[in-house]
Design an enzyme around this catalytic site. Structure first.
Site, short mmCIF file in Angstrom:
data_model
loop_
_atom_site.label_atom_id
_atom_site.label_comp_id
_atom_site.label_asym_id
_atom_site.label_seq_id
_atom_site.Cartn_x
_atom_site.Cartn_y
_atom_site.Cartn_z
N TRP A 104 9.50 -0.03 -36.47
CA TRP A 104 7.95 0.36 -35.19
C TRP A 104 7.00 -0.18 -35.74
O TRP A 104 5.93 1.08 -36.62
CB TRP A 104 8.91 1.91 -34.95
CG TRP A 104 6.96 2.41 -33.42
CD1 TRP A 104 6.19 2.39 -34.06
CD2 TRP A 104 7.27 1.93 -32.22
NE1 TRP A 104 5.87 3.09 -33.15
CE2 TRP A 104 6.35 2.57 -31.73
CE3 TRP A 104 7.98 1.75 -32.16
CZ2 TRP A 104 5.87 2.16 -30.89
CZ3 TRP A 104 8.29 1.52 -30.46
CH2 TRP A 104 7.19 1.61 -29.77
N GLU A 144 12.96 12.04 -25.03
CA GLU A 144 12.22 13.16 -26.48
C GLU A 144 11.95 13.97 -25.61
O GLU A 144 11.61 14.05 -24.27
CB GLU A 144 11.66 12.14 -27.07
CG GLU A 144 12.24 10.67 -27.53
CD GLU A 144 10.63 9.86 -28.96
OE1 GLU A 144 9.51 10.96 -28.68
OE2 GLU A 144 10.77 8.68 -29.20
N MET A 157 14.43 7.90 -36.17
CA MET A 157 12.65 8.20 -35.92
C MET A 157 11.89 8.54 -37.06
O MET A 157 10.90 9.33 -37.31
CB MET A 157 12.17 8.44 -34.89
CG MET A 157 12.99 7.78 -33.86
SD MET A 157 12.33 8.18 -31.98
CE MET A 157 12.42 9.91 -32.20
N THR A 158 11.78 7.95 -38.23
CA THR A 158 11.50 8.13 -39.63
C THR A 158 10.43 8.30 -40.25
O THR A 158 9.96 6.81 -40.90
CB THR A 158 12.73 8.51 -40.90
OG1 THR A 158 13.33 6.82 -40.37
CG2 THR A 158 14.32 8.88 -40.83
N TYR A 159 9.45 8.43 -38.94
CA TYR A 159 7.87 8.30 -39.53
C TYR A 159 6.67 9.19 -38.68
O TYR A 159 7.62 10.47 -37.71
CB TYR A 159 7.57 6.47 -38.89
CG TYR A 159 8.33 6.00 -37.51
CD1 TYR A 159 8.55 6.99 -36.09
CD2 TYR A 159 9.43 5.43 -37.82
CE1 TYR A 159 9.61 6.04 -34.52
CE2 TYR A 159 10.64 4.95 -37.12
CZ TYR A 159 10.17 5.60 -35.34
OH TYR A 159 10.80 5.31 -34.33
N GLU A 160 5.79 9.24 -38.52
CA GLU A 160 4.45 9.14 -37.41
C GLU A 160 4.40 11.54 -38.51
O GLU A 160 4.46 12.56 -38.15
CB GLU A 160 5.29 10.19 -36.15
CG GLU A 160 4.57 8.87 -35.63
CD GLU A 160 3.63 8.84 -34.89
OE1 GLU A 160 2.77 9.45 -34.52
OE2 GLU A 160 3.29 7.60 -36.25
N GLU A 181 4.02 5.74 -16.66
CA GLU A 181 3.46 5.29 -16.03
C GLU A 181 1.99 5.63 -17.38
O GLU A 181 0.91 5.41 -17.24
CB GLU A 181 3.37 4.62 -14.95
CG GLU A 181 4.61 4.17 -15.05
CD GLU A 181 4.82 3.79 -13.58
OE1 GLU A 181 4.38 4.30 -12.64
OE2 GLU A 181 5.14 2.52 -12.60
N ASN A 182 2.30 7.14 -17.43
CA ASN A 182 0.74 7.65 -18.17
C ASN A 182 1.31 7.76 -19.56
O ASN A 182 0.62 8.99 -20.17
CB ASN A 182 0.96 9.21 -17.77
CG ASN A 182 0.56 9.05 -15.79
OD1 ASN A 182 -0.61 7.88 -15.00
ND2 ASN A 182 1.28 10.08 -15.01
N VAL A 228 11.66 1.20 -14.02
CA VAL A 228 10.07 0.91 -13.92
C VAL A 228 10.22 -1.02 -14.94
O VAL A 228 10.38 -0.56 -16.56
CB VAL A 228 8.69 1.61 -15.05
CG1 VAL A 228 6.95 1.54 -15.21
CG2 VAL A 228 8.90 3.05 -14.05
#
Length: 428
Positions: free
Chosen positions: A403, A214, A277-280, A171-172, A144
């Protein structure tokens, strides 16, 4: 660099006079509206040791030669130039400043194609790597496509290392477990996808690949690591290293679709480098929390280095905040994402005082909107970002990746210019 916390009654002009710095540069460096500043706002104060006032007929190139200072350094020390060569008569430039570097590692960041060009140009001189987000793929292995031409052209101008990002994001805008499983089950499909990735890397000049699958679940953890290893083996002869993203785990038995699909030890062996990915922790649909609370971030690092060589690890750095409406109602509440610049402006407009949570190492403030609704805002500032960069140095990690870079945060750029001696990305 010094950090000044705004007190009641202080103005940018009074603070600038206090430190003997230019008020307009102080405002720009901190994303502050000149006549509107909230109590508790932290200001990154840069003290120049050598300045130059532009004279008619001078160019940035001639000024660079006059002081034997690379243009790149002038861009970094004068963010208002926006990474461009244009200067104007009577413009004040900082030639040299009182830098006190504390860190030495690699720094880069992710960006969407719709990033503000001014923000991108201002940021890239301080970024060793740029990762356009994202290339997806279809069930037949075709990519894509991503409108990354502008990002790549600007990265080339500033000598920034471009990394291709490959994900199962559809794409969603959702990560597809089904798409990943179909790929893992079909070797021909894997070969087709890898060939398409190689063609894209070679045609667009990417230097490395970042793989980000993920929500895979435990049943796919080993298969995912095997796929990353296969990609790495195919790209190694081209001298194209491979990185993989890791969910922020604190143990090997951590439950959850996101966590169980990432086996730290296996992926640590499969990839050349890895992103934590140390966030959220604070997120769109969750209760009001700091986005990257320091104790939780550090727990992830401490687990990760038991499974992976720390020199392979990049720490993910959040470059955004959330405006949470109170009271929080699970399944109904939705926070609004905002930048550091927007958070400062929001606090000032609502006469809110900014506080700093010493445990989470994150700033926050409360306010009431025009409808009478209570809000809590958690975001990042120069203090919280510095605290997270200190973890990279403390644990001897490979570096930090932001990020993301789309959100304006001049304080962060000041921090990097003042306190980082960057290691270049000649290789991932």
């Amino acid at each position: 660099m010094q950090i000044h916390i705004v007190e009641k009654g202080q103005t940018l002009l009074s603070i600038a006079r206090l430190y003997g710095v230019d008020a307009e540069i102080l405002a720009f460096n901190n994303d502050i509206e000149f006549e509107n500043i909230a109590v508790g706002t932290p200001l990154a104060v840069v003290t120049p040791t050598q300045t130059h006032t532009v004279r008619r007929g001078e160019t940035l190139n001639s000024i660079s030669q006059m002081y034997n200072t690379p243009i790149y350094d002038l861009w970094k020390r004068n963010l208002f130039l926006n990474g461009q060569d244009t200067v104007f008569p009577n413009q004040l430039l900082y030639i040299n400043t009182e830098r006190t570097p504390r860190f030495s590692f690699k720094v880069g960041g992710y960006a969407y194609p719709f990033i503000d060009p001014l923000v991108l140009n201002r940021t890239l001189p301080l970024m060793g790597a740029l990762i356009p987000f994202t290339y997806g793929f279809r069930p037949d292995g075709t990519l894509v496509q991503l409108n990354d031409s502008f990002l790549l052209s600007r990265a080339s101008v500033y000598g920034t290392y471009p990394i291709m990002h490959l994900s199962t994001l559809t794409e969603n805008d959702v990560f597809s477990t089904e798409l990943a499983e179909r790929l893992f089950a079909d070797e021909n499909l894997q070969n087709s996808l890898i060939e398409n990735v190689i063609t894209n890397i070679q045609s667009k000049g990417y230097r490395a690949l970042d793989v980000d699958f993920e929500f895979l679940g435990l049943q796919n953890a080993a298969l995912y690591a095997q796929f990353v290893s296969k990609v790495r083996d195919r790209l190694a002869p081209l001298t194209v290293p491979v990185m993989a993203a890791l969910a922020p785990k604190v143990s090997g038995t951590q439950r959850g679709l996101l966590y169980e699909g990432h086996d730290y030890a296996q992926l640590g062996q499969a990839a050349d480098a890895l992103l934590l990915m140390t966030y959220e922790w604070g997120y769109t649909y969750g209760p009001p929390l700091a986005i990257s609370p320091l104790p939780q971030v550090e727990r992830v690092i401490q687990y990760a280095i038991t499974q992976i060589d720390p020199s392979k690890l990049f720490l993910g750095i959040s470059n955004y905040g959330y405006d949470f409406v109170l009271p929080y109602v699970k399944g109904q509440s939705r926070a609004t994402s905002l930048s550091t610049a927007q958070a400062f402006a929001l606090a000032a407009r609502n006469n809110a005082e900014i506080f700093y949570d010493e445990n989470a190492q994150a700033p926050f403030f409360d306010y009431t909107d025009e409808l009478g609704r209570a809000h809590t805002v958690w975001f990042e500032d120069v203090r919280s970002l510095s605290a997270r960069l200190e973890l990279v140095e403390k644990y001897s990690l490979r570096g930090a990746l932001y990020w993301n870079l789309n959100r304006r945060n001049n304080q962060n750029l000041v921090l990097l210019e003042q306190e980082l001696n960057p290691i270049p990305f000649d290789y991932l």
